[in-house]
Design a protein around this motif. Structure first.
Motif, PDB file in Angstrom:
ATOM      1  N   ASN A 311       0.813  -1.219   0.000  1.00  0.00           N
ATOM      2  CA  ASN A 311       0.000   0.000   0.000  1.00  0.00           C
ATOM      3  C   ASN A 311       0.844   1.266   0.000  1.00  0.00           C
ATOM      4  OD1 ASN A 311      -2.482  -1.322  -0.056  1.00  0.00           O
ATOM      5  ND2 ASN A 311      -2.549  -1.524   2.163  1.00  0.00           N
ATOM      6  N   SER A 312       2.094   1.152   0.392  1.00  0.00           N
ATOM      7  CA  SER A 312       2.964   2.328   0.392  1.00  0.00           C
ATOM      8  C   SER A 312       3.250   2.821  -1.017  1.00  0.00           C
ATOM      9  CB  SER A 312       4.281   2.024   1.107  1.00  0.00           C
ATOM     10  OG  SER A 312       5.035   1.048   0.398  1.00  0.00           O
ATOM     11  N   GLU A 313       3.016   1.972  -2.016  1.00  0.00           N
ATOM     12  CA  GLU A 313       3.226   2.350  -3.411  1.00  0.00           C
ATOM     13  C   GLU A 313       1.996   3.022  -4.015  1.00  0.00           C
ATOM     14  OE1 GLU A 313       5.881   2.155  -5.641  1.00  0.00           O
ATOM     15  OE2 GLU A 313       6.995   1.920  -3.761  1.00  0.00           O
ATOM     16  N   ALA A 314       0.944   3.151  -3.236  1.00  0.00           N
ATOM     17  CA  ALA A 314      -0.299   3.747  -3.742  1.00  0.00           C
ATOM     18  C   ALA A 314      -0.406   5.203  -3.329  1.00  0.00           C
ATOM     19  CB  ALA A 314      -1.498   2.974  -3.201  1.00  0.00           C
ATOM     20  N   ALA A 315      -0.962   6.022  -4.216  1.00  0.00           N
ATOM     21  CA  ALA A 315      -1.283   7.399  -3.857  1.00  0.00           C
ATOM     22  C   ALA A 315      -2.386   7.393  -2.804  1.00  0.00           C
ATOM     23  CB  ALA A 315      -1.736   8.169  -5.091  1.00  0.00           C
ATOM     24  N   ASP A 316      -2.310   8.295  -1.852  1.00  0.00           N
ATOM     25  CA  ASP A 316      -3.293   8.327  -0.766  1.00  0.00           C
ATOM     26  C   ASP A 316      -4.718   8.423  -1.296  1.00  0.00           C
ATOM     27  OD1 ASP A 316      -1.263   8.152   1.075  1.00  0.00           O
ATOM     28  OD2 ASP A 316      -1.211  10.309   1.527  1.00  0.00           O
ATOM     29  N   TYR A 317      -4.911   9.216  -2.336  1.00  0.00           N
ATOM     30  CA  TYR A 317      -6.271   9.412  -2.841  1.00  0.00           C
ATOM     31  C   TYR A 317      -6.853   8.149  -3.463  1.00  0.00           C
ATOM     32  CZ  TYR A 317      -3.692  10.284  -7.259  1.00  0.00           C
ATOM     33  OH  TYR A 317      -2.859  10.196  -8.357  1.00  0.00           O
ATOM     34  N   ALA A 318      -6.000   7.157  -3.763  1.00  0.00           N
ATOM     35  CA  ALA A 318      -6.468   5.943  -4.423  1.00  0.00           C
ATOM     36  C   ALA A 318      -6.899   4.854  -3.451  1.00  0.00           C
ATOM     37  CB  ALA A 318      -5.372   5.393  -5.342  1.00  0.00           C
ATOM     38  N   LEU A 319      -6.666   5.070  -2.141  1.00  0.00           N
ATOM     39  CA  LEU A 319      -7.066   4.079  -1.139  1.00  0.00           C
ATOM     40  C   LEU A 319      -7.939   4.680  -0.043  1.00  0.00           C
ATOM     41  CD1 LEU A 319      -3.774   1.986  -0.625  1.00  0.00           C
ATOM     42  CD2 LEU A 319      -5.781   1.393  -2.004  1.00  0.00           C
ATOM     43  N   GLY A 320      -8.353   5.920  -0.210  1.00  0.00           N
ATOM     44  CA  GLY A 320      -9.128   6.589   0.824  1.00  0.00           C
ATOM     45  C   GLY A 320     -10.586   6.171   0.850  1.00  0.00           C
ATOM     46  N   SER A 321     -11.100   5.923   2.043  1.00  0.00           N
ATOM     47  CA  SER A 321     -12.488   5.464   2.196  1.00  0.00           C
ATOM     48  C   SER A 321     -13.506   6.495   1.711  1.00  0.00           C
ATOM     49  CB  SER A 321     -12.765   5.127   3.665  1.00  0.00           C
ATOM     50  OG  SER A 321     -11.987   4.034   4.080  1.00  0.00           O
ATOM     51  N   GLN A 322     -13.249   7.760   1.992  1.00  0.00           N
ATOM     52  CA  GLN A 322     -14.199   8.795   1.561  1.00  0.00           C
ATOM     53  C   GLN A 322     -14.262   8.866   0.042  1.00  0.00           C
ATOM     54  OE1 GLN A 322     -12.903  12.384   3.725  1.00  0.00           O
ATOM     55  NE2 GLN A 322     -14.763  12.216   4.957  1.00  0.00           N
ATOM     56  N   ASN A 323     -13.119   8.824  -0.601  1.00  0.00           N
ATOM     57  CA  ASN A 323     -13.103   8.829  -2.063  1.00  0.00           C
ATOM     58  C   ASN A 323     -13.782   7.593  -2.624  1.00  0.00           C
ATOM     59  OD1 ASN A 323     -11.792  11.271  -2.222  1.00  0.00           O
ATOM     60  ND2 ASN A 323      -9.764  10.403  -2.643  1.00  0.00           N
ATOM     61  N   ALA A 324     -13.561   6.456  -1.974  1.00  0.00           N
ATOM     62  CA  ALA A 324     -14.172   5.212  -2.429  1.00  0.00           C
ATOM     63  C   ALA A 324     -15.696   5.305  -2.365  1.00  0.00           C
ATOM     64  CB  ALA A 324     -13.673   4.037  -1.585  1.00  0.00           C
ATOM     65  N   GLU A 325     -16.203   5.844  -1.276  1.00  0.00           N
ATOM     66  CA  GLU A 325     -17.658   5.963  -1.127  1.00  0.00           C
ATOM     67  C   GLU A 325     -18.236   6.963  -2.124  1.00  0.00           C
ATOM     68  OE1 GLU A 325     -21.388   5.027   0.230  1.00  0.00           O
ATOM     69  OE2 GLU A 325     -19.466   4.013   0.591  1.00  0.00           O
ATOM     70  N   ARG A 326     -17.519   8.030  -2.344  1.00  0.00           N
ATOM     71  CA  ARG A 326     -17.999   9.035  -3.304  1.00  0.00           C
ATOM     72  C   ARG A 326     -18.033   8.455  -4.714  1.00  0.00           C
ATOM     73  NH1 ARG A 326     -15.532  15.190  -4.057  1.00  0.00           N
ATOM     74  NH2 ARG A 326     -17.256  15.979  -5.341  1.00  0.00           N
ATOM     75  N   LEU A 327     -17.004   7.701  -5.069  1.00  0.00           N
ATOM     76  CA  LEU A 327     -16.962   7.074  -6.386  1.00  0.00           C
ATOM     77  C   LEU A 327     -18.077   6.059  -6.544  1.00  0.00           C
ATOM     78  CD1 LEU A 327     -15.573   6.559  -9.126  1.00  0.00           C
ATOM     79  CD2 LEU A 327     -14.153   4.838  -7.957  1.00  0.00           C
ATOM     80  N   TRP A 328     -18.362   5.308  -5.499  1.00  0.00           N
ATOM     81  CA  TRP A 328     -19.438   4.305  -5.563  1.00  0.00           C
ATOM     82  C   TRP A 328     -20.765   4.980  -5.905  1.00  0.00           C
ATOM     83  CZ3 TRP A 328     -19.071  -1.047  -4.650  1.00  0.00           C
ATOM     84  CH2 TRP A 328     -20.289  -1.733  -4.578  1.00  0.00           C
ATOM     85  N   GLY A 329     -21.048   6.088  -5.241  1.00  0.00           N
ATOM     86  CA  GLY A 329     -22.299   6.793  -5.506  1.00  0.00           C
ATOM     87  C   GLY A 329     -22.380   7.334  -6.912  1.00  0.00           C
ATOM     88  N   ILE A 330     -21.286   7.910  -7.397  1.00  0.00           N
ATOM     89  CA  ILE A 330     -21.250   8.426  -8.766  1.00  0.00           C
ATOM     90  C   ILE A 330     -21.418   7.283  -9.764  1.00  0.00           C
ATOM     91  CG2 ILE A 330     -19.704   9.427 -10.507  1.00  0.00           C
ATOM     92  CD1 ILE A 330     -18.574  11.202  -8.285  1.00  0.00           C
ATOM     93  N   SER A 331     -20.778   6.161  -9.487  1.00  0.00           N
ATOM     94  CA  SER A 331     -20.849   5.015 -10.391  1.00  0.00           C
ATOM     95  C   SER A 331     -22.271   4.471 -10.472  1.00  0.00           C
ATOM     96  CB  SER A 331     -19.881   3.917  -9.923  1.00  0.00           C
ATOM     97  OG  SER A 331     -18.556   4.398  -9.875  1.00  0.00           O
ATOM     98  N   GLU A 332     -22.949   4.406  -9.330  1.00  0.00           N
ATOM     99  CA  GLU A 332     -24.351   3.976  -9.334  1.00  0.00           C
ATOM    100  C   GLU A 332     -25.194   4.909 -10.185  1.00  0.00           C
ATOM    101  OE1 GLU A 332     -25.177   1.675  -5.136  1.00  0.00           O
ATOM    102  OE2 GLU A 332     -25.187   3.870  -5.104  1.00  0.00           O
ATOM    103  N   ASP A 333     -24.950   6.201 -10.061  1.00  0.00           N
ATOM    104  CA  ASP A 333     -25.697   7.172 -10.861  1.00  0.00           C
ATOM    105  C   ASP A 333     -25.447   6.948 -12.358  1.00  0.00           C
ATOM    106  OD1 ASP A 333     -26.671   8.318  -8.549  1.00  0.00           O
ATOM    107  OD2 ASP A 333     -25.216   9.966  -8.539  1.00  0.00           O
ATOM    108  N   LEU A 334     -24.212   6.668 -12.715  1.00  0.00           N
ATOM    109  CA  LEU A 334     -23.857   6.533 -14.126  1.00  0.00           C
ATOM    110  C   LEU A 334     -24.385   5.246 -14.754  1.00  0.00           C
ATOM    111  CD1 LEU A 334     -20.211   7.949 -14.089  1.00  0.00           C
ATOM    112  CD2 LEU A 334     -22.271   9.039 -14.984  1.00  0.00           C
ATOM    113  N   VAL A 335     -24.629   4.219 -13.933  1.00  0.00           N
ATOM    114  CA  VAL A 335     -25.218   2.983 -14.487  1.00  0.00           C
ATOM    115  C   VAL A 335     -26.719   2.923 -14.217  1.00  0.00           C
ATOM    116  CG1 VAL A 335     -23.054   1.730 -14.232  1.00  0.00           C
ATOM    117  CG2 VAL A 335     -24.772   1.564 -12.415  1.00  0.00           C
ATOM    118  N   GLY A 336     -27.233   3.878 -13.468  1.00  0.00           N
ATOM    119  CA  GLY A 336     -28.672   3.938 -13.211  1.00  0.00           C
ATOM    120  C   GLY A 336     -29.186   2.814 -12.349  1.00  0.00           C
ATOM    121  N   GLN A 337     -28.362   2.376 -11.375  1.00  0.00           N
ATOM    122  CA  GLN A 337     -28.784   1.260 -10.519  1.00  0.00           C
ATOM    123  C   GLN A 337     -28.050   1.323  -9.192  1.00  0.00           C
ATOM    124  OE1 GLN A 337     -28.624  -2.538 -12.458  1.00  0.00           O
ATOM    125  NE2 GLN A 337     -29.146  -3.694 -10.622  1.00  0.00           N
TER     126      GLN A 337
END
Length: 341
Positions: A311-337
């Motif tokens: 995980n030390s090789e990952a950018a912080d923004y790529a493993l953050g829980s808040q970003n993950a949750e925000r992306l999940w919501g956007i992704s649901e919107d984009l697939v309409g489900q």
């Protein structure tokens, strides 16, 4: 247990986890001949999975890989699945087909992808790299994962192939489409899609870890496969993939690695440690470790490099829980489900 490194091959990893591969039911996207996913599928097929689903958008290339597998392992149980990840209609049709199988998939390796393409959009109008690399896999995985859980599966793994290229950019939550292409940068767009792959694994681990779902993202190493078909030599140089001073040396060494099976005396396949040059035989090892290694159970949601959690090789923004949750919501919107577990 064997300590795997950048010198480990898919063959070696499969030998180590042969008992885990046996009787597993695995689906792999992006299995064109010569690809990382194709190599992983070929090696896994030699260790008696009860079902190996080869998924891709072109039936001819799927048949080509299937023939290669059957030549070596006639008893391999394969199934071909046509799925164009840039079309949500195609993804839904493919998921419906998988969910109708008498078997229930327990491992998904999301290996398909496009890289640094000229600006284009998916059938639904999404920027192509984000729409294919992330949204297509997000929809396919959730549609199949829902069925897995309904069927009572409790030991599930989802592997998302990312890249060190995720460091080229975070998810642009307010504008993933680059102003409909007006401010498009193909490398930032690639970075966004690879960051999204990692955040997807974080979300799956957090939302479904308690239900027996594990998910890992990974960087398989840098190699020359069909994914680079859009790149000109100028692109390679501008991107820093081939530093000018190292260009001739790298090309020569890659030729030795690919054509002659050459390796450094220390076993390393890297032409430049900072760039992590490798081959599909070695890159596939990390996919297989992520899919089958039982010892990484307690590191759910992590990022892997050279067949190790790192995980030390990952950018912080790529493993953050808040970003993950925000992306999940956007992704649901984009697939309409909505996918609520």
């Amino acid at each position: 247990m064997t300590q795997f490194t950048s010198a480990s091959t898919g063959e070696e990893v499969c030998q180590e986890f042969s008992s885990h591969i046996k009787a597993s039911k695995v689906l792999i996207t992006g299995v064109t001949p010569g690809s990382i996913g194709g190599e992983a599928a070929f090696q896994i097929s030699r260790h008696a999975p009860s079902l190996l689903v080869l998924a891709g958008r072109n039936i001819q290339t799927l048949q080509e890989l299937d023939e290669k597998i059957k030549l070596e392992t006639p008893s391999a149980r394969t199934r071909l699945l046509v799925c164009d990840l840039s079309s949500q209609e195609s993804v839904r049709k493919a998921a419906e087909e998988v969910n109708a199988y008498p078997e229930t998939i327990d491992i998904m390796i999301n290996s398909a992808g496009v890289m640094a393409t000229p600006y284009s959009v998916t059938k639904e109008g999404l920027e192509l790299q984000f729409g294919t690399n992330h949204i297509g896999h997000f929809l396919l995985t959730n549609l199949i994962l829902s069925n897995m859980l309904q069927q009572g599966a409790t030991n599930i793994r989802v592997v998302n192939v990312s890249s060190s290229g995720h460091k080229r950019g975070p998810v642009r939550f307010d504008d993933p489409g680059f102003e409909d292409g007006r401010s498009y940068d193909k490398w930032q767009a690639y970075g966004q899609s690879k960051t999204a792959n990692m955040l997807f694994s974080v979300s799956l681990a957090e939302k479904l870890g308690a239900k027996g779902v594990q998910s890992f993202s990974l960087y398989p190493g840098r190699m020359v496969t069909g994914i680079v078909k859009h790149l000109s030599m100028e692109d390679w140089l501008k991107a820093g993939i081939f530093p000018v001073y190292n260009l001739i040396f790298v090309v020569a060494k890659l030729t030795l690695i690919t054509m002659l099976g050459w390796k450094h005396p220390d076993g390393s396949m890297n032409t430049d440690p900072k760039l992590n040059w490798t081959t599909t035989r070695h890159g596939a090892a990390t996919l297989i470790v992520a899919a089958y290694n039982p010892s990484i159970f307690d590191q759910n949601g992590s990022y892997m490099v050279n067949s190790q959690v790192n995980n030390s090789e990952a950018a912080d923004y790529a493993l953050g829980s808040q970003n993950a949750e925000r992306l999940w919501g956007i992704s649901e919107d984009l697939v309409g489900q909505k996918f609520s577990y």
